[in-house]
Design an enzyme around this catalytic site. Sequence first.
Site, PDB file in Angstrom:
ATOM      1  N   ASP A  37     -67.545 104.519 -49.957  1.00  0.00           N
ATOM      2  CA  ASP A  37     -67.821 103.655 -48.802  1.00  0.00           C
ATOM      3  C   ASP A  37     -66.616 103.742 -47.859  1.00  0.00           C
ATOM      4  OD1 ASP A  37     -68.665 101.723 -47.061  1.00  0.00           O
ATOM      5  OD2 ASP A  37     -68.625 100.070 -48.492  1.00  0.00           O
ATOM      6  N   TYR A  53     -68.865  86.298 -46.880  1.00  0.00           N
ATOM      7  CA  TYR A  53     -67.632  86.677 -47.551  1.00  0.00           C
ATOM      8  C   TYR A  53     -66.919  85.404 -48.009  1.00  0.00           C
ATOM      9  CZ  TYR A  53     -68.166  91.395 -45.636  1.00  0.00           C
ATOM     10  OH  TYR A  53     -68.622  92.638 -45.325  1.00  0.00           O
ATOM     11  N   ASP A  65     -68.537 102.775 -42.035  1.00  0.00           N
ATOM     12  CA  ASP A  65     -67.956 101.489 -41.609  1.00  0.00           C
ATOM     13  C   ASP A  65     -66.682 101.710 -40.795  1.00  0.00           C
ATOM     14  OD1 ASP A  65     -69.914 100.043 -42.975  1.00  0.00           O
ATOM     15  OD2 ASP A  65     -68.762 100.076 -44.837  1.00  0.00           O
ATOM     16  N   ASP A  78     -72.852 105.965 -49.977  1.00  0.00           N
ATOM     17  CA  ASP A  78     -73.486 104.668 -50.221  1.00  0.00           C
ATOM     18  C   ASP A  78     -74.782 104.452 -49.442  1.00  0.00           C
ATOM     19  OD1 ASP A  78     -72.598 104.218 -47.642  1.00  0.00           O
ATOM     20  OD2 ASP A  78     -71.567 102.336 -48.101  1.00  0.00           O
TER      21      ASP A  78
END
Length: 285
Positions: free
Chosen positions: A195, A127, A163, A158
């Site tokens: 997502d 990231y 998550d 997705d």
Amino acid sequence: MATAATASATAATRFTRLAGAGLRRSRLPTAVRFHRRVLTTTALLRTAELRPKEQGLPETLDYRVFLVDGGGRKVSPWHDVPLRAGDGAFHFVVEIPKESSAKMEVATDESFTPIKQDTKKGNLRYYPYNINWNYGLFPQTWEDPTFANADVEGALGDNDPVDVVEIGERRANIGDVLKVKPLAALAMIDEGELDWKIVAISLDDPKASLVNDVDDVEKHFPGTLTAIRDWFRDYKIPDGKPANRFGLGNKPTSKEYALKVIQETNESWEKLVKRNIPAGELSLA
């Protein structure tokens, strides 16, 4: 010896028998019987005994973090760790510890689905800045890429587990399995795919008893929900990509809605491991 397909089907059948139907799944015990090629057919997975085991060196293409049980045998953090932990709590598998930037994720196409660092064009991915919360997945969930969510612009799933963004104060480790309670959900749309980001807190956090729904997060962790949304909205911009979008009015949902998302994606996972839906390149072993 059972084949991988037989083992997965048997695991799904036992999951269904234990979990029952509909809302009765909330009573799923934390120890789940399951078949693996390397385990005896009566093995019990005890989440308290699970530990991460590294293979290779961090920040290399060969690095993997497997989950092993009390006997040192590999288990899948996606398929074998039970979703429900009892008393309304859920198991959360840490992929990325807070204040780190290596883009770690479960390898959904590898046997035992270990955690590895994502790559792009053969290079390890990071990231552009540290993630400020523990980040990972809910086991036994799957965002079905053939399901168009009518609530979120008809976006398709997705093809990954759901998550989780865990907002507690402790920095966890890769492969840790924590008990958390969900508080809210954000419907992120990433290049047209849905997502979900479930906001949760570890049960052992000092503030866990104070937060039970989305409004409590704003009260006791002021600005956190906005910070999470903005972080995931903007993290691709430094790479020259457009910002991600969010459905549902660009706002976090209630806990009740988050539980609905978890339930639906758990049902999708059940269909996947029963092979009612083609797995494609996903590993069910």
